[in-house]
Design an enzyme around this catalytic site. Structure first.
Site, short mmCIF file in Angstrom:
data_model
loop_
_atom_site.label_atom_id
_atom_site.label_comp_id
_atom_site.label_asym_id
_atom_site.label_seq_id
_atom_site.Cartn_x
_atom_site.Cartn_y
_atom_site.Cartn_z
CB ILE A 115 -0.91 0.04 1.24
CG1 ILE A 115 -1.77 -1.21 1.29
CG2 ILE A 115 -1.78 1.27 1.24
CD1 ILE A 115 -2.52 -1.37 2.58
CB CYS A 116 1.61 3.86 -2.28
SG CYS A 116 2.45 5.44 -2.37
CG LEU A 117 -2.26 5.88 3.43
CD1 LEU A 117 -3.03 6.86 2.57
CD2 LEU A 117 -3.23 4.98 4.17
#
Lengths: 204, 492
Positions: A115-117
């Site tokens: 996840i890219c958060l």
């Protein structure tokens, strides 16, 4: 609050409190047990389930994320299994969260579930976030993807080009196709108290 | 996404009221209350409503859950900023230590330096930490921070000084080679007394290199005149009629000499050169590029070199002014008059530059003629010139050629000494002005030798080119005799 009263309210505790006392003030265990307790009282709306994968290991959690309630969102109605790995210095470092169920989303790698958060990077993480609020943030990420650094380039391109029909149908397809179907198709989860844990299919 | 949501107030409220009513009752979590608390309490509702919010935003424990004092003395609560967040001091200190850590460990991987200020994650206001103030520690920390900022500038400075030291060493060696041991030592001793002069050694290789570029183009015409002009101003330094000349005169005139030579070379051989180069080109490229263009380029190059030579002289000029001032009183030396040598030092950059320029001119002309057509590259390879047409290597060649020029001039000077009759090279004073003959001094031989080298190299290149062009027309492809398995010469 006076010293006396705080001393008064502290007494012999259950097992998790004894862990607290043993491991000091900023112990991740203490924080995690507090989170578990809060979850029991105040379950998150964003998840079907959130809790430690087993009773022995508080540092490995799992969650089943729900799609947004908004009917127009193509993610509506979806269920995704997440694995949550909690670092040993947990409230200071962010948890490592990964989609086990594949999801078609610009900021999630389709194969690895990475996840890219920004919330989950150590620069932006703050101890004031909890696992529960992180789940809400993840649910929000579903409806508001960030297109600056996509991990799923194909779907991100569809977003960028405003191909609403394209990305919506693609997302709907994958949301339905890969929808998490755990034990009893989530039926058994409601029978259990939230936050009590339970093996939801992560075998690691 | 603050952690404390008001909805959690309910269970704690219950918890408190039960605790208030009966001290030894069990709370909702099923734990026993400490039976020792008999103190009266404030009204439960108001306290409960505030304590509901009183959760540590780091460990999420509420004040009720503070451990009892004996094993673990209760850590105080702090509200470090204007917003509602508050926390245990120990939790806060841990978090602050984590924030201040230069780089967090493998788990975190935070990049970049630690922030200067600790900010509240909710209201972004600064969280201040009170520390025992030790002046020495503060000073050390500040110095340490400054020091870490100086890393890049420090590296740059180290690199630059290394470069300067290298240039200086090269310039020093060049002077020794051109002037010989005795005179160079004198020059060095002289310059030792004046730091500025000593540093000027470092300018020599820089001049040598820049003299081969076009940048020096403009300096040339003015440079020689200026140098001679300073001689005039200096008084008594210029004597055109007398032979042998002063070292300063020689070095001042080298750029002009170089330009004149280049001009003559171009007049005499420019067209032939061009013709020969074209002769060996692949046929399809003939006429592809304008020939005038080529020639123009060659001319440009030559001018550039001349200019560069001039610049060499220019760099030396500053030296000369200063040297001349200091030199007057030491005039009566046995060995070459000191001023002469000093003057020569001024010109040291110049001579080498001029010689280099003259040589470079040839190279550049080649490169230009060849490089222009694109097909010219093979000419040089055929010539055994080692001249690669690729840009970087030709830059390297230029630099190395420029730096080697003093050594080449010096060696050629030595060869001259051996080759010429002893009467020419013996140190005999000119009866007119008491100076030594040009060829009887080491520097004079170096100058003449350098110039000779350039001329001879040009001649050799021209000869090779001519032979190659001749041979080009007479090329024949050899037949292979299959029966005898040999190549056969073809005769028309």
């Amino acid at each position: 609050m006076s010293r006396a009263s705080s001393r008064a309210s502290a007494g012999p505790r259950d097992s998790r409190s004894s862990i607290n006392r043993a491991s000091g003030a900023a112990s991740p265990l203490k924080r995690l047990t507090n989170e578990v307790g809060d979850l029991r009282n105040n379950p998150s709306d964003a998840v079907l389930h959130l809790g430690p994968a087993s009773d022995e290991d508080l540092f490995r959690w799992e969650a089943v994320l729900k799609g947004p309630r908004d009917q127009t969102s193509p993610y509506c109605g979806g269920l995704w299994l997440l694995s949550i790995e909690i670092p040993p210095n947990y409230p200071l470092s962010p948890p490592k969260i990964r989609f086990v169920t594949p999801i078609c989303h610009p900021n999630v790698h389709f194969q690895t579930g990475e996840i890219c958060l920004t919330l989950l990077t150590s620069e932006h993480w703050a101890p004031s976030y909890t696992l529960s609020s992180t789940m809400s943030a993840l649910q929000m990420l579903l409806t508001e993807p960030g297109l600056e650094s996509p991990l799923n380039v194909d779907i991100a391109n569809l977003y960028r080009e405003d191909d609403a029909v394209g990305w919506e149908s693609l997302v709907r397809y994958w949301t339905a196709e890969k929808r998490w179907q755990g034990e009893g198709a989530a039926g058994f989860l409601s029978e259990r108290a939230p936050g009590t844990g339970g093996h939801l299919g992560i075998t690691q | 996404m603050a952690s404390n949501s008001p909805t959690t107030s309910e269970p704690i409220l219950i918890n408190h009221s039960t605790a208030d009513i009966t001290n030894d009752s069990t709370n909702t979590a099923g734990t026993d209350q400490a039976p020792t608390d008999n103190e009266p309490r404030p009204p439960p509702l108001s306290r409960a409503s505030t304590s509901a919010l009183e959760k540590c935003w780091i460990c999420l424990a509420s004040k009720d859950e503070d451990p009892p004092s004996p094993p673990n003395p209760p850590t105080p609560w702090r509200h470090p900023c204007s917003c509602s967040l508050q926390a245990h001091e120990s939790c806060l200190l841990d978090w602050i230590a984590d924030q201040e850590a230069p780089r967090s460990r493998s788990g975190g991987g935070r990049s970049g330096p630690s922030p200067d200020k600790i900010l509240c994650p909710q209201c972004r206001s600064e969280i201040k930490v009170q520390r025992p103030n030790d002046a020495l520690v503060n000073l050390c920390r500040r110095l340490d921070r400054q020091y870490s900022r100086l890393v890049l500038p420090g590296l740059a400075a180290a690199f630059t000084s290394t470069l300067v030291a290298g240039c200086w060493a090269h310039g020093h060696t060049a002077v020794y080679m051109i002037f010989g041991q005795t005179d160079a030592t004198k020059l060095y001793m002289y310059s030792l007394a004046r730091p500025g002069h000593n540093l000027a050694y470092a300018l020599i290789p820089i001049n040598l290199i820049f003299a081969r570029t076009r940048f020096a183009d403009f300096v040339l015409p003015s440079g020689t005149l200026f140098l001679l002009g300073t001689q005039l101003q200096d008084g008594l330094r210029i004597d055109w009629t007398m032979w042998p000349p002063l070292p300063s005169t020689v070095f001042a005139c080298l750029p002009a000499l170089s330009q004149f030579y280049n001009w003559t070379y171009e007049k005499a051989f420019g067209k032939l050169n061009k013709k020969w180069i074209d002769a060996v080109r692949p046929r399809r490229e003939e006429g592809y590029e304008g020939q005038e263009e080529n020639i123009a380029d060659i001319l440009n190059e030559q001018e550039a070199e001349l200019a560069e030579a001039n610049e060499g002289g220019d760099g030396g000029m500053v030296l000369e002014l200063e040297l001349n001032i200091g030199a007057v009183d030491e005039d009566d030396g046995d060995i070459p008059p000191f001023e002469e040598v000093q003057d020569a030092l001024n010109g040291a950059g110049g001579i080498a530059a001029a010689a280099a320029a003259a040589q470079a001119q040839q190279n550049n002309a080649n490169a230009n003629a060849g490089g222009n057509g694109g097909g010219g590259g093979h000419v040089h390879r055929l010539l055994g010139d080692n001249e690669l047409m690729d840009d970087t290597s030709s830059i390297g060649q230029t630099v190395i050629g420029a730096l080697l020029m003093p050594a080449v001039a010096s060696v050629t000077g030595e060869v001259l000494k051996m080759a010429l009759p002893a009467s020419w090279t013996n140190p005999t004073r000119n009866f007119m002005n008491g100076r030594f003959g040009l060829l009887s001094t080491k520097w004079g031989r170096s100058v003449v030798g350098g110039c000779l080298f350039v001329v001879m190299k040009d001649m050799l290149t021209l000869y090779c080119r001519w032979r190659l062009a001749e041979g080009h027309r007479k090329r024949r492809v050899m037949n292979y005799n299959k029966r005898e398995k040999v190549y056969e010469r073809v005769s028309d």
